[in-house]
Design a protein around this motif. Structure first.
Motif, short mmCIF file in Angstrom:
data_model
loop_
_atom_site.label_atom_id
_atom_site.label_comp_id
_atom_site.label_asym_id
_atom_site.label_seq_id
_atom_site.Cartn_x
_atom_site.Cartn_y
_atom_site.Cartn_z
N LEU A 285 0.82 -1.21 0.00
CA LEU A 285 0.00 0.00 0.00
C LEU A 285 0.86 1.26 0.00
CD1 LEU A 285 -2.68 -0.97 2.66
CD2 LEU A 285 -2.89 -1.11 0.17
N TRP A 286 0.32 2.34 -0.58
CA TRP A 286 0.97 3.62 -0.43
C TRP A 286 0.73 4.10 1.00
CZ3 TRP A 286 -0.71 9.16 -1.87
CH2 TRP A 286 0.39 10.02 -1.74
N GLU A 287 1.81 4.37 1.68
CA GLU A 287 1.72 4.76 3.09
C GLU A 287 0.75 5.92 3.29
OE1 GLU A 287 4.47 6.58 6.71
OE2 GLU A 287 5.42 6.00 4.81
N PHE A 288 0.84 6.94 2.46
CA PHE A 288 0.11 8.17 2.73
C PHE A 288 -1.33 8.17 2.22
CE2 PHE A 288 4.67 9.50 2.64
CZ PHE A 288 4.80 9.51 4.02
N TYR A 289 -1.78 7.07 1.65
CA TYR A 289 -3.20 6.85 1.46
C TYR A 289 -3.82 6.27 2.73
CZ TYR A 289 -4.08 7.53 -3.58
OH TYR A 289 -4.28 8.05 -4.83
N ASN A 290 -2.97 5.69 3.57
CA ASN A 290 -3.46 4.91 4.70
C ASN A 290 -2.97 5.38 6.06
OD1 ASN A 290 -4.72 2.28 3.34
ND2 ASN A 290 -2.90 2.85 2.17
N MET A 291 -1.95 6.21 6.07
CA MET A 291 -1.33 6.61 7.33
C MET A 291 -0.69 7.99 7.16
SD MET A 291 1.98 4.79 9.15
CE MET A 291 1.36 3.20 8.64
N TRP A 292 -0.79 8.81 8.18
CA TRP A 292 -0.05 10.06 8.18
C TRP A 292 0.95 10.06 9.32
CZ3 TRP A 292 -0.59 13.12 12.55
CH2 TRP A 292 -1.75 12.96 13.32
N GLU A 293 1.91 10.96 9.22
CA GLU A 293 2.98 11.04 10.21
C GLU A 293 3.08 12.44 10.79
OE1 GLU A 293 6.69 10.02 8.49
OE2 GLU A 293 6.07 8.03 7.83
N THR A 294 3.51 12.51 12.03
CA THR A 294 3.87 13.79 12.61
C THR A 294 5.19 14.23 11.97
OG1 THR A 294 5.08 12.76 14.44
CG2 THR A 294 2.72 13.20 14.77
N PRO A 295 5.66 15.47 12.18
CA PRO A 295 6.87 15.95 11.51
C PRO A 295 8.02 14.96 11.55
CG PRO A 295 5.83 17.75 12.64
CD PRO A 295 5.02 16.53 12.99
N TYR A 296 8.64 14.77 10.39
CA TYR A 296 9.64 13.73 10.17
C TYR A 296 11.04 14.23 10.52
CZ TYR A 296 12.26 10.20 7.51
OH TYR A 296 13.12 9.22 7.12
N SER A 297 11.89 13.30 11.03
CA SER A 297 13.25 13.63 11.44
C SER A 297 13.29 14.87 12.32
CB SER A 297 14.15 13.82 10.21
OG SER A 297 14.35 12.60 9.56
N PRO A 298 12.59 14.86 13.42
CA PRO A 298 12.46 16.08 14.23
C PRO A 298 13.74 16.43 14.98
CG PRO A 298 11.39 14.23 15.32
CD PRO A 298 11.82 13.74 13.97
N THR A 299 13.98 17.72 15.08
CA THR A 299 15.02 18.23 15.97
C THR A 299 14.38 19.08 17.07
OG1 THR A 299 15.31 20.12 14.49
CG2 THR A 299 16.79 18.25 14.17
N ASP A 300 13.06 19.11 17.07
CA ASP A 300 12.30 19.91 18.03
C ASP A 300 11.88 19.03 19.20
OD1 ASP A 300 10.60 21.54 19.45
OD2 ASP A 300 9.18 21.86 17.80
N ARG A 309 3.48 14.58 7.18
CA ARG A 309 3.32 13.97 5.86
C ARG A 309 2.06 13.13 5.85
NH1 ARG A 309 8.65 10.78 4.01
NH2 ARG A 309 8.16 9.62 5.90
N PRO A 310 1.28 13.18 4.77
CA PRO A 310 1.43 14.00 3.57
C PRO A 310 0.94 15.42 3.82
CG PRO A 310 -0.56 12.70 3.39
CD PRO A 310 0.10 12.28 4.67
N GLU A 311 1.46 16.35 3.06
CA GLU A 311 1.04 17.73 3.21
C GLU A 311 -0.38 17.92 2.68
OE1 GLU A 311 3.83 20.23 1.28
OE2 GLU A 311 5.51 19.71 2.61
N GLY A 312 -1.11 18.85 3.30
CA GLY A 312 -2.43 19.20 2.81
C GLY A 312 -3.53 18.25 3.19
N LEU A 313 -3.26 17.30 4.09
CA LEU A 313 -4.29 16.34 4.50
C LEU A 313 -5.32 17.04 5.37
CD1 LEU A 313 -4.94 13.25 4.38
CD2 LEU A 313 -3.78 13.07 6.60
N SER A 314 -6.59 16.84 5.06
CA SER A 314 -7.65 17.50 5.82
C SER A 314 -7.81 16.86 7.20
CB SER A 314 -8.98 17.41 5.07
OG SER A 314 -9.46 16.07 5.06
N GLN A 315 -8.35 17.63 8.13
CA GLN A 315 -8.61 17.12 9.47
C GLN A 315 -9.56 15.94 9.43
OE1 GLN A 315 -8.01 18.14 12.89
NE2 GLN A 315 -6.19 19.17 12.12
#
Length: 438
Positions: A285-300, A309-315
């Motif tokens: 499966l394409w990951e971003f059809y089925n799952m979203w992620e919080t900010p990737y490789s965080p330094t915060d 990811r993915p960008e622009g995903l609705s609430q």
């Protein structure tokens, strides 16, 4: 191998009107050269249990049509099938049905917890090993201390890693194969397959990171897609265990229970982050059809629970999908104009801890509050490091409302090993970068 089995694995309580497959036995020992402690439809078809005859024993998740054979000692196997029906097999008899309202309780763990057997795949929080293949001592590109077999033994149930195509072969390499090359994807998946084969009550997830997704062939088409993974998946033997979802974009309600996946023998879920091709490889499966992620490789260290990811995903859409909390804290190193992110191992006791700013526990609580449900996956570096052994699994257990009581992790604690590596690794990074520039 001695074990006690009472498994109520096919359906949740809310689905009690549907047939339920129950496998039970006490102190059963399987003998013979080919005997393995397995319980699934494929195992019944392979005739590894009991001495009775099983005919047309149906469950919601499949049908058993086989004759059981093999050698056991002590108590015989009992099969209970149906929401209000029971079917017993004892000795050399043919299965028959009787009516009962009694049900056994489930004591066989699925993914380490009996409570998970009747939960949907989408209703469980698991720990993900970030860059699982990259476990090489004294290498700046490493993200884990132990190899994949030990990771799975310790309780990791999602594996993620970065792949690179080199001369037509897929390798697991970190950033570049000159920095860290741990071998072929096929070799890694072969090891994973061996573990899956010997752990019939466990469901794992694999995310393939396609590092070369932007490369094009001579015709301008993507150079690396899902199709490139067919050969290593098939050659490793993993394909027989992979679940093919009925839809390319699954909602939370679409996912089956762990029990359903287990009884079907389809206990591996696969995703790819970029360049999916579900026509050629329908089970990836394409990951971003089925799952979203919080900010990737965080330094915060605040680890926001927003959609990265993915960008622009609705609430509205995001609330119907799986989601992963990226909780691998990095430190940025800049050398001769080259910027690199490496794991911040100095702060692992906090990052992989239960409480406090920057902790995995705090992020899990905040994401649960923000989204009304815990993350499905907690992605971490050095899962075995933290304020105590198994702290990341304790966070997951609290999110799942279960009790974590397993031993962890690996052959030794890395708490003392990883307290000092930042300076050492920085020196190695300098050496590697300088080497690459020459």
């Amino acid at each position: 191998m001695l074990f006690h089995l009472v498994w109520l694995g096919a359906l949740a309580a809310a689905q009690s009107s549907q047939p339920i497959l129950t496998l039970s036995g006490s102190n059963r020992r399987l003998t013979g050269a080919d005997a393995t402690p397995t319980l699934s439809l494929s195992d019944f078809e392979a005739s590894t249990f009991g001495t009775g005859t099983m005919s047309d024993l149906s469950a919601r998740t499949g049908t058993v049509n086989a004759t059981a054979s093999g050698t056991t000692s002590e108590n015989p196997l009992t099969l209970l099938v149906g929401g209000t029906r029971t079917t017993a097999v004892s000795g050399n008899v043919t299965a028959s049905t009787t009516t009962t309202t009694a049900r056994p309780s489930n004591t066989q763990p699925c993914n380490n917890y009996p409570e998970f057997c009747t939960r949907r795949y989408s209703n469980i929080t698991e720990v993900c090993a970030h860059n699982s293949p990259f476990a090489r001592k004294n290498n700046a590109g490493s993200n884990q201390q132990y190899g994949v077999t030990q990771q799975l033994n310790d309780g990791i149930r999602m594996l993620q890693g970065q792949t690179h195509l080199v001369n037509g072969t897929l390798y697991y390499c970190h950033t570049s194969c000159e920095l860290l090359n741990v071998g072929t994807v096929e070799g890694y998946l072969t090891e994973v397959t061996e573990w899956v084969r010997s752990h019939p009550f466990d469901v794992i997830t694999i995310i393939f990171g396609n590092f070369d997704y932007e490369q094009k062939d001579a015709n301008g088409n993507p150079l690396v897609t899902s199709k490139n993974f067919l050969e290593p998946i098939e050659n490793s033997g993993l394909k027989q265990f992979i679940y093919q979802p009925p839809k390319t974009a699954m909602t939370l309600e679409d996912w089956p229970t762990l029990g359903e996946l287990i009884v079907k023998g389809k206990r591996v879920i696969t995703f790819i982050d970029y360049n999916y091709d579900t026509n050629a490889v329908p089970y990836m499966l394409w990951e971003f059809y089925n799952m979203w992620e919080t900010p990737y490789s965080p330094t915060d260290v605040n680890f926001p629970c927003t959609v990265g990811r993915p960008e622009g995903l609705s609430q509205n859409k995001s609330r119907s999908m799986l989601y992963m909390a990226n909780h691998n804290l990095n430190v940025e190193v800049s050398i001769a104009g080259t910027s690199l992110l490496i794991p911040n191992t100095v702060d692992l006791n906090v990052t992989n801890g239960l409480n406090g700013t920057g902790s995995l526990g705090l992020m899990a609580e905040r994401c649960t509050a923000d989204w009304g449900r815990p993350p499905n996956f907690l992605l971490v570096d050095y899962y075995n490091a933290g304020p105590f052994n198994g702290s990341v699994f304790e966070v997951a257990a609290r999110a799942n409302n279960v009790t974590y009581n397993r031993e962890c992790c690996g052959a030794e604690s890395v708490a003392t090993v990883l307290v000092r590596p930042l300076g050492v690794w920085l020196g190695m990074v300098v050496a590697v970068v300088v080497g690459l520039m020459l």
